[in-house]
Design a protein around this motif. Structure first.
Motif, mmCIF file in Angstrom:
data_model
loop_
_atom_site.group_PDB
_atom_site.id
_atom_site.type_symbol
_atom_site.label_atom_id
_atom_site.label_comp_id
_atom_site.label_asym_id
_atom_site.label_seq_id
_atom_site.Cartn_x
_atom_site.Cartn_y
_atom_site.Cartn_z
ATOM 1 N N SER A 177 14.249 3.974 8.642
ATOM 2 C CA SER A 177 14.902 3.338 7.363
ATOM 3 C C SER A 177 15.596 4.591 7.064
ATOM 4 N N ALA A 181 19.081 0.306 6.335
ATOM 5 C CA ALA A 181 19.555 -0.061 5.084
ATOM 6 C C ALA A 181 19.986 1.540 4.119
ATOM 7 N N SER A 182 19.234 2.576 4.072
ATOM 8 C CA SER A 182 20.147 3.889 3.121
ATOM 9 C C SER A 182 21.013 4.181 4.074
ATOM 10 N N TRP A 184 23.475 2.619 5.159
ATOM 11 C CA TRP A 184 24.359 1.121 5.423
ATOM 12 C C TRP A 184 25.009 1.296 3.100
ATOM 13 N N ASN A 185 24.202 1.925 2.834
ATOM 14 C CA ASN A 185 23.895 2.012 1.814
ATOM 15 C C ASN A 185 24.915 2.931 1.142
ATOM 16 N N LEU A 246 22.804 -5.281 6.352
ATOM 17 C CA LEU A 246 21.626 -5.520 5.609
ATOM 18 C C LEU A 246 20.615 -7.409 5.407
ATOM 19 N N GLU A 249 19.004 -7.449 8.730
ATOM 20 C CA GLU A 249 17.960 -6.409 8.968
ATOM 21 C C GLU A 249 16.794 -7.019 8.191
ATOM 22 N N LYS A 250 17.561 -7.681 6.394
ATOM 23 C CA LYS A 250 16.018 -8.207 6.141
ATOM 24 C C LYS A 250 15.252 -9.067 6.041
#
Length: 607
Positions: A177, A181-182, A184-185, A246, A249-250
């Motif tokens: 993780s 996502a984190s 890219w955030n 994202l 990925e989701k």
């Protein structure tokens, strides 16, 4: 387990400049004194040791625990969550004070890496707990009242049973993780915070530029909108890459988990039924003509225009006198509104102003927008604003302070039960806004003042309900389209425009470049499908406020009991004392009728 920092939330209603008074800044020392404080090293070391010990003591044994053993297990898990949350709250809040500071970004990433590694041994807990047979689960969870109080947490966790993967895959996803996502955030946050806009002779950040969209001078509004379009367009490939990655990925994780829709995970975490959300969405879309379409047609008339441009959407009315609200005046307005509802509400809110729990000023590198972060239940929440003195900034203060009051009251539930599903998390914030608005409206001394206040409230409600449901439709279409392959920036632009015309109505024209305005909305990146929670909260509060106006003095006690419940009850249980039921499709029409009623009043003023 908390391994992610608090996510900022945009409120495009800050303003620029002015003598605002002494704006407060955060004092984060209630979390830790400094990034090199020995307490951080102590807590991180304890966390690593306790996670290993927890796994050694309980892995493979959960199904055999009696109530005493299970309670001890849950309390140790809760303590781990509290310590991890404290570290990540400190690192995240400090980072959002200046996202361009490399040392703060490094500190946040390092904390996230260590906590992710430390908590990997805990991945077994939810997976193994969910494998306990229903009969055995019910027997142990109801055997001791001290354990039974945690049942809502575990009922929500067990709702994920059909979608959980193997232990090995869950551990892989947990470890991965920090670069998924984190990461890219963070790229998104740092990119947005670093954007520069040339508006006339001024070089502005995103907050100052968005603020100009509410300027009385139409030429300034247009210049700001065109500057936004130019800069978003220049960076659109990067933003498209973030969204493509994202969303893909989701899609992969949802496919492996056999989630029936991209929205399923959000509905589960919100503890809300898909049909309730669908009823809300359909009610709002059906109401577009009598809400946004009707209001913006009125606004065009007030502005003397045949067509509205995007830079007119949040323009002040011609009769509205430009006004800068100093910090002390904003504080007094909100606190008086809270106190008139209940002195207890103002008492809970007071420390936010006195003890460094609010960071209000606009500063270079600071995350845009506003949020309230609960941190952990043995500390207190922190509120972030970008306050620059617009009347709408006063409403933002009322909104975020409402979150803060809610979070203080819910803290008594403890770490695992305090967190409120997003659909209910907006209740206190929107209610705080409504109290503040009603106080201002009651104090209006001229028809022009009343008209300005009503129009401002209608615009806020349209932004909260219509705009957010349009956002939700955009996300639904985006994720569905991404399942068919990579999306070009033009593809995403087209999806964005497909919902904008429908929601805003025929009076709008859209300038070239507006198709890129999806790029800066952080909810799409940080919290997919979060946005319907705003419409849910607004509709709920409208119905709740109608009950308040009709109720006797007992309403306040019931209201505080609802906030104290945190995440310990389903929305049906929480609303039942007020005679409300969000699963009834007619419920949403009641909430929308309040907005429509305000527009009726504005139309009547035209006669």
């Amino acid at each position: 387990m908390r391994i992610a920092p608090p996510a900022p939330v945009f409120d495009a209603n800050a303003s620029a400049g002015g003598a605002l008074g002494d704006l407060p800044e955060w004092d984060l020392s209630d979390l830790y004194a400094a990034p090199d404080a020995p307490e951080i090293a102590r807590d991180m070391d304890w966390l690593e040791q306790e996670c290993t010990a927890f796994a050694a003591d309980f892995e493979g044994k959960l199904a055999g625990l009696d109530a005493v053993g299970m309670l001890a297990c849950v309390e140790r898990y809760e303590a781990i969550d509290r310590v991890a949350g404290r570290i990540m709250s400190y690192a995240g809040l400090r980072y959002y004070q200046n996202t361009m500071d490399a040392s703060r970004a490094k500190f946040l990433s390092d904390c996230q890496d260590r906590i992710t590694a430390a908590t990997t041994p805990l991945v077994f807990f939810s997976l193994e707990f969910n494998r306990i047979a229903d009969s055995a689960y019910e027997a142990v969870i109801t055997a001791d009242p001290a354990l039974t109080r945690y049942k809502p947490v575990f009922d929500r966790m067990r709702a994920m049973r059909p979608y959980q993967l193997s232990d090995e895959l869950e551990k892989f996803l947990h470890d991965q993780s920090v670069v998924g996502a984190s990461a890219w955030n963070k790229l998104f946050d740092e990119t947005v915070a670093g954007l520069g806009f040339e508006v006339g002779d001024e070089a502005l950040g995103i907050e100052g530029t968005l603020n100009l969209l509410t300027d009385p001078d139409r030429t300034k509004r247009e210049a700001a909108a065109r500057a936004l379009a130019e800069v978003f367009g220049a960076n659109i490939k990067l933003f498209a890459r973030v969204h493509n990655t994202l969303a893909k990925e989701k899609e992969i994780e949802d496919r492996w988990r056999k989630m029936p829709t991209p929205q399923t995970g959000r509905h589960l975490s919100n503890h809300v039924e898909p049909e309730v959300v669908e009823a809300l969405r359909n009610a709002v879309v059906a109401a577009y003509p009598k809400l946004s379409h009707r209001y913006y047609a009125l606004k065009a008339k007030w502005l003397g225009l045949d067509k509205l441009q995007v830079w007119d959407r949040n323009a002040p009315l011609p009769i509205e006198e430009p006004k800068t609200v100093g910090w002390d005046a904003a504080k007094a307005t909100v606190m008086e509104a809270y106190s008139e509802f209940s002195p207890k509400m103002a008492e809970i809110a007071q420390p936010f102003f006195d003890k460094g729990w609010i960071d209000a000023g606009v500063k270079p590198g600071k995350a845009p927008g506003a949020f309230a972060h609960p941190t952990v239940t043995d500390v207190h929440p922190y509120v972030m604003l970008n306050y620059l003195g617009k009347p709408r900034d006063v409403m933002t203060l009322a909104h975020e302070l409402g979150h803060g009051v809610h979070q203080v009251l819910a803290a008594g539930q403890g770490e695992l039960l305090a967190s409120t599903p997003l659909t209910l998390a907006e209740t206190a914030s929107v209610f705080g806004e409504m109290l503040t608005f009603r106080k201002l409206l009651a104090g209006a001394t001229t028809p022009a003042q009343k008209k300005t206040l009503l129009a401002g409230k209608v615009e806020d409600m349209i932004n909260t309900v219509v705009r957010q449901i349009a956002f939700y439709d955009f996300e639904c279409k985006l994720h569905e389209a991404r399942r068919g392959g990579e999306l070009t920036p033009e593809d995403i632009n087209e999806i964005w425009m497909s919902v904008q015309g429908e929601s805003l109505g025929p009076v709008f024209e859209f300038m070239p470049g507006y198709e890129t305005f999806w790029a800066y909305v952080p909810h799409f990146v940080h919290s997919p499908f979060y946005v319907y929670a705003y419409a849910f909260g607004d509709g709920l509060v409208n119905a709740l406020y109608a009950v308040y106006e009709e109720s006797g003095p007992g309403f306040q006690d019931k209201y505080f009991d609802m906030l104290k419940a945190g995440g310990s009850k389903h929305h049906k249980e929480l609303l039942a004392p007020f005679g409300l039921d969000a699963s009834d499709p007619a419920f949403w029409d009641k909430g929308l009728s309040m907005i429509s009623g305000f527009i009726d009043e504005l139309e009547a003023m035209e006669d």
